[in-house]
Design a protein around this motif. Structure first.
Motif, short mmCIF file in Angstrom:
data_model
loop_
_atom_site.label_atom_id
_atom_site.label_comp_id
_atom_site.label_asym_id
_atom_site.label_seq_id
_atom_site.Cartn_x
_atom_site.Cartn_y
_atom_site.Cartn_z
N LYS A 1 3.96 11.76 9.92
CA LYS A 1 4.30 10.68 10.69
C LYS A 1 3.65 9.28 10.33
CE LYS A 1 5.60 8.91 15.28
NZ LYS A 1 5.88 8.95 16.55
N GLY A 2 2.39 9.51 10.23
CA GLY A 2 1.69 8.39 10.09
C GLY A 2 1.59 8.06 8.47
N GLU A 3 1.96 8.94 7.61
CA GLU A 3 1.67 8.71 6.26
C GLU A 3 3.23 8.03 5.78
OE1 GLU A 3 2.10 11.23 1.96
OE2 GLU A 3 1.44 12.35 3.95
N LYS A 4 4.20 8.40 6.76
CA LYS A 4 5.65 7.56 6.24
C LYS A 4 5.29 6.21 6.64
CE LYS A 4 8.70 11.47 7.04
NZ LYS A 4 9.72 12.13 7.83
N LEU A 5 4.67 5.89 7.85
CA LEU A 5 4.42 4.50 8.28
C LEU A 5 3.34 3.66 7.50
CD1 LEU A 5 4.72 2.32 10.26
CD2 LEU A 5 2.91 3.40 11.97
N ALA A 6 2.44 4.56 6.91
CA ALA A 6 1.36 3.78 5.98
C ALA A 6 1.99 3.48 4.81
CB ALA A 6 0.31 4.87 5.90
N LYS A 7 3.01 4.20 4.20
CA LYS A 7 3.86 3.90 3.00
C LYS A 7 4.66 2.45 3.30
CE LYS A 7 4.32 8.47 0.92
NZ LYS A 7 5.19 9.72 0.50
N LYS A 8 5.25 2.39 4.53
CA LYS A 8 5.75 1.00 4.69
C LYS A 8 4.96 -0.13 4.82
CE LYS A 8 9.80 3.52 7.19
NZ LYS A 8 10.37 3.84 8.39
N GLN A 9 3.79 0.40 5.46
CA GLN A 9 2.61 -0.77 5.66
C GLN A 9 2.23 -1.41 4.42
OE1 GLN A 9 0.28 1.58 8.34
NE2 GLN A 9 0.86 0.17 10.16
N VAL A 10 2.17 -0.43 3.41
CA VAL A 10 1.63 -0.58 2.22
C VAL A 10 2.71 -1.67 1.51
CG1 VAL A 10 0.97 0.13 -0.12
CG2 VAL A 10 0.01 1.29 1.88
N GLY A 11 4.09 -1.13 1.63
CA GLY A 11 4.95 -2.05 0.90
C GLY A 11 4.93 -3.37 1.55
N ALA A 12 4.65 -3.48 2.77
CA ALA A 12 4.96 -4.93 3.57
C ALA A 12 3.49 -5.70 3.01
CB ALA A 12 4.69 -4.68 5.00
N LEU A 13 2.52 -4.85 2.89
CA LEU A 13 1.13 -5.59 2.33
C LEU A 13 1.47 -6.08 1.02
CD1 LEU A 13 -2.51 -4.42 2.98
CD2 LEU A 13 -1.71 -5.36 0.44
N PHE A 14 1.96 -5.43 0.09
CA PHE A 14 2.28 -5.86 -1.11
C PHE A 14 3.30 -6.93 -1.57
CE2 PHE A 14 -0.16 -2.12 -2.51
CZ PHE A 14 -1.20 -2.58 -3.32
N LYS A 15 4.21 -7.06 -0.51
CA LYS A 15 5.15 -8.16 -0.69
C LYS A 15 4.53 -9.42 -0.25
CE LYS A 15 9.31 -5.13 0.55
NZ LYS A 15 10.49 -4.68 1.50
N SER A 16 3.79 -9.25 1.14
CA SER A 16 3.38 -10.35 1.57
C SER A 16 1.97 -11.11 0.50
CB SER A 16 2.59 -10.39 2.95
OG SER A 16 1.39 -9.29 2.72
N PHE A 17 1.37 -10.04 -0.14
CA PHE A 17 0.43 -10.25 -1.18
C PHE A 17 0.95 -11.02 -2.37
CE2 PHE A 17 -1.41 -9.26 -5.42
CZ PHE A 17 -2.87 -9.53 -5.32
N SER A 18 2.26 -10.61 -2.86
CA SER A 18 2.71 -11.22 -3.81
C SER A 18 3.41 -12.72 -3.61
CB SER A 18 4.05 -10.25 -4.37
OG SER A 18 3.67 -9.01 -4.58
N PHE A 19 3.96 -12.99 -2.40
CA PHE A 19 4.30 -14.09 -1.99
C PHE A 19 3.30 -14.83 -1.94
CE2 PHE A 19 4.52 -17.08 1.70
CZ PHE A 19 5.71 -17.68 1.29
N SER A 20 1.99 -14.94 -1.27
CA SER A 20 0.87 -15.49 -1.21
C SER A 20 0.39 -15.75 -2.39
CB SER A 20 -0.10 -14.67 -0.17
OG SER A 20 -1.21 -15.58 -0.21
N PHE A 21 0.22 -15.00 -3.45
CA PHE A 21 -0.47 -15.17 -4.85
C PHE A 21 0.45 -16.38 -5.31
CE2 PHE A 21 -1.66 -14.47 -9.12
CZ PHE A 21 -2.80 -14.32 -9.03
N ILE A 22 1.87 -15.95 -5.60
CA ILE A 22 2.48 -16.81 -6.23
C ILE A 22 2.85 -18.41 -5.74
CG2 ILE A 22 5.19 -17.36 -6.94
CD1 ILE A 22 5.32 -14.06 -7.01
N PHE A 23 2.75 -18.24 -4.30
CA PHE A 23 2.74 -19.82 -3.54
C PHE A 23 1.49 -20.23 -3.98
CE2 PHE A 23 2.33 -22.27 0.46
CZ PHE A 23 3.42 -23.24 0.08
N SER A 24 0.50 -19.58 -3.95
CA SER A 24 -0.85 -20.37 -4.27
C SER A 24 -1.01 -20.90 -5.79
CB SER A 24 -1.95 -19.41 -4.10
OG SER A 24 -2.23 -19.06 -2.88
#
Length: 694
Positions: free
Chosen positions: A203-226
């Protein structure tokens, strides 16, 4: 600041209640590898990569505002994501020899956090930078050549290697007492363990994969905006970071939103009251106090002083902030000492009063399922925690040998401005300080390492004296004490995490050693990178390093006393000092005696209030916007916010902070942005327009 970890821990507890079974029962079919197999080559490589990334993040935060949130969630999540992807790829080709385990995940997290922790305790943004000429030039006194030391990579690395490992050996013999006997909570270590355990359940592994996806999306937005913002920063006070959000008058008083994804992300992670305390401090100082003090120019201080002089307005900003920080730190020091003593007395009493009742089968049958679950988990964890013991003799010999090396090397590094007997005295009292800090951290999650360092500055700078290099000696003593106390509490946190994930104490200790060694190399290199690309320590620059000025100011107080303060600054400082103690005392009393309304939750933190005194309110606006985003998110979907807010915030921090690397490279290569976006008042615009047309 562990709000994100607390929310993760709450989520994990909910999952635990749902399945109504022990955590260790989820892993009964998974073999626990030997301690030397928990430290794999792939874990070491991953740790090195993430250590560099997190050191850049911590260094940038240190050099800008000094507000650093807990990054344990991001470290654990990214470690899991990298090795899960790597092991999954090998498994597809039938090349996977050893499966990825939670113990290996714990090793990575421990190593990364230890390395990033050195970026804070290394003093490259505080006590070491405070020795430099650029920070010394901001004070009109104490600037004798003997009180200035030019920064260079060799001696900085040598100093860190000499002092950073001693703390690990000072506290190691007490691990069984702290973890098994006293059962200290160590909230951050416990929450991190729950997080890692969860990652490795289906159960936690599925959630972790979604969390990683959210992290990389926000990372990409933040990097590009900077990257986008960089194009508009061709000159001083240009770009979105200088946007006068609330008008030009508010901008002049440091109140504006500077579009920093980093501090919006930190605001999401930090507790609401931390962000509100920062905002209150900014309003009180820049909205009320500094305009009032500035109106006394010519009476309280000369009107012709440079803006950076500590005998002018800048002195009030620095010394009033120092007074509030010292008041808060002294109270916490005394309070945690009392808590530690009372806790130890309670343990002794419990030991005397506890009898050994004879249990029978009927009692066992009447035990609730929760008790049985707890006993099963505790039995498993204790067994593995005691399996790979570390001889106490190793710790004793290691402490003595490393202390001797430090006693010999540190005076040489600082040209004997600090003597061998100063270091000897520090190492005599350090184990007691390390124990108090580790014990208090286990109860409350507060590490007071910087407070111990500030006390060391005052004591040793006064002991050495101004004419004999007391400022440099006090700052060096701060580094010795701060590194011991900080690494000791960090190690005990890691032992708690290892205990809850069945990671061997040996693998925890060696991963901590590896992370500390990496930090001693990476932190000075990253600092040097920033120092070459930017004017680090310049109060008007992008990286003002506020704590460098404050730490040097504390050393000045130690060697010169109160004579170094501007007129009436002492009275105001005493008021700030008393205010900090009174607020902390009120908070403690309310926590103890009021239960119905929990008013203590709404009392601001003096330490947080003091930070904007020097810097202004711009970053507090960012952090409050982060709090607002989290608040609205929780109102819309509380469960989703609890699960994904830490990952999204971590991505925002990582993306914006890591843009600093290519930005610094472009600066070193003399590649300048093409546009300067600046803002003028209507009257100034008319003058500029007339000038251009003539």
């Amino acid at each position: 600041m562990s709000s994100s970890l607390d929310s993760e821990r709450g989520r994990q507890d909910d999952d635990f209640d749902d399945v109504n079974e022990s955590m260790e029962n989820n892993f009964k079919k998974v073999d626990v590898p030997d301690w030397n197999k928990q430290i794999t080559l792939r874990a070491i490589v991953t740790s090195i990569i993430l250590s560099v990334v997190f050191t850049f993040i911590v260094m940038k935060l240190n050099l800008t505002t000094g507000v650093i949130p807990s990054l344990n969630v991001a470290a654990g999540l990214l470690g899991f994501a990298i090795l899960k992807a790597y092991s999954g790829l090998l498994n597809k080709f039938g090349l996977l020899k050893q499966p990825f385990t939670r113990q290996e995940n714990t090793v990575i997290q421990t190593c990364v956090v230890a390395s990033a922790g050195i970026a804070f305790s290394s003093g490259t943004a505080s006590y070491l930078l405070g020795m430099s000429g650029i920070v010394a030039s901001q004070a009109d006194s104490g600037n004798l050549p003997i009180n200035i030391k030019k920064l260079s990579l060799p001696w900085m690395m040598g100093f860190l290697f000499a002092v950073s490992f001693v703390g690990l050996f000072s506290i190691m013999p007490l691990r069984k007492m702290m973890i098994l006997k006293y059962k200290l909570t160590y909230p951050s270590g416990t929450a991190t363990a729950y997080l890692i355990n969860s990652f490795h359940t289906p159960k936690g592994e599925k959630l972790a994969k979604k969390q990683v996806g959210a992290l990389f999306k926000s990372f990409s937005f933040s990097f590009i905006f900077s990257f986008f913002q960089w194009f508009f920063t061709a000159g001083d006070n240009c770009g979105f970071a200088s946007f006068p959000t609330f008008g030009l008058k508010a901008y002049a008083q440091k109140f504006y939103f500077d579009f920093s994804s980093t501090y919006v992300g930190i605001g999401i992670i930090c507790p609401y009251m931390v962000n509100i305390s920062l905002l209150i401090g900014a309003i009180v100082s820049w909205g009320i106090m500094w305009p009032w003090v500035e109106s006394k120019k010519g009476h309280w201080y000369p009107s012709n002083l440079p803006t950076s002089s500590l005998h002018g307005l800048q002195g009030y900003k620095v010394f009033l902030a120092i007074a509030m920080i010292l008041g808060d730190g002294l109270f916490q020091f005394v309070y945690m000492t009392i808590v530690t003593i009372l806790g130890l007395i309670a343990e002794v009493r419990n030991k005397k009063e506890t009898s050994h009742p004879i249990s029978n089968d009927k009692d066992d049958l009447n035990e609730s399922s929760d008790v049985k679950v707890s006993k099963f988990d505790e039995k498993m964890r204790t067994e593995y925690f005691l399996k790979d013991s570390i001889p106490n003799l190793w710790a004793l010999v290691g402490y003595i040998v490393l202390a001797i090396i430090s006693i010999i090397c540190v005076p040489i590094i600082f040209s004997y401005r600090i003597k061998w007997y100063h270091i000897f005295v520090a190492y005599l009292i350090a184990p007691v300080m390390a124990f108090c800090n580790a014990y208090g951290c286990g109860l409350t999650d507060w590490s007071l390492a910087s407070n111990y360092g500030k006390i060391a500055i005052l004591v040793f700078s006064a002991w050495v004296g101004l004419e004999h290099g007391g400022i440099v000696a006090g700052l060096a003593a701060c580094g010795v004490m701060m590194n011991i106390v900080s690494t000791a509490s960090d190690l005990m946190q890691d032992f708690k995490t290892g205990y809850l994930t069945l990671a061997s104490p040996r693998s925890m200790f060696f991963s901590q050693l590896l992370g500390t060694g990496l930090g001693c190399v990476i932190s000075p290199l990253v600092f040097w990178f920033f120092n070459k690309a930017y004017s680090v320590g310049d109060p008007t620059g992008s990286y003002p390093a506020p704590f460098a000025v404050m730490y040097r100011g504390i050393a000045l107080l130690g060697v010169e006393g109160f004579s170094s303060l501007p007129k009436n600054c002492l009275k105001l400082a005493i008021g700030c000092f008393a205010f900090a103690i009174a607020v902390n005392l009120l908070t403690v009393l309310l926590k103890k005696y009021e239960t119905k309304y929990r008013i203590h939750r709404f009392i601001p933190s003096p330490m947080c209030m003091a930070i904007p005194f020097y810097l202004g309110g711009y970053f507090t606006i960012d952090m409050c916007i982060g709090s607002l985003i989290l608040f609205l998110w929780q109102r819309i979907n509380k469960k989703q916010a609890e699960e994904f807010a830490p990952a999204v915030a971590s991505g925002m921090i990582c993306g914006d902070s890591l843009w600093g690397i290519p930005a610094a490279i472009l600066s070193l290569a003399n590649v300048n942005p093409p546009i300067c976006m600046n803002f003028l008042s209507a009257s100034d615009y008319v003058k500029v327009d007339k000038f251009l047309h003539h």
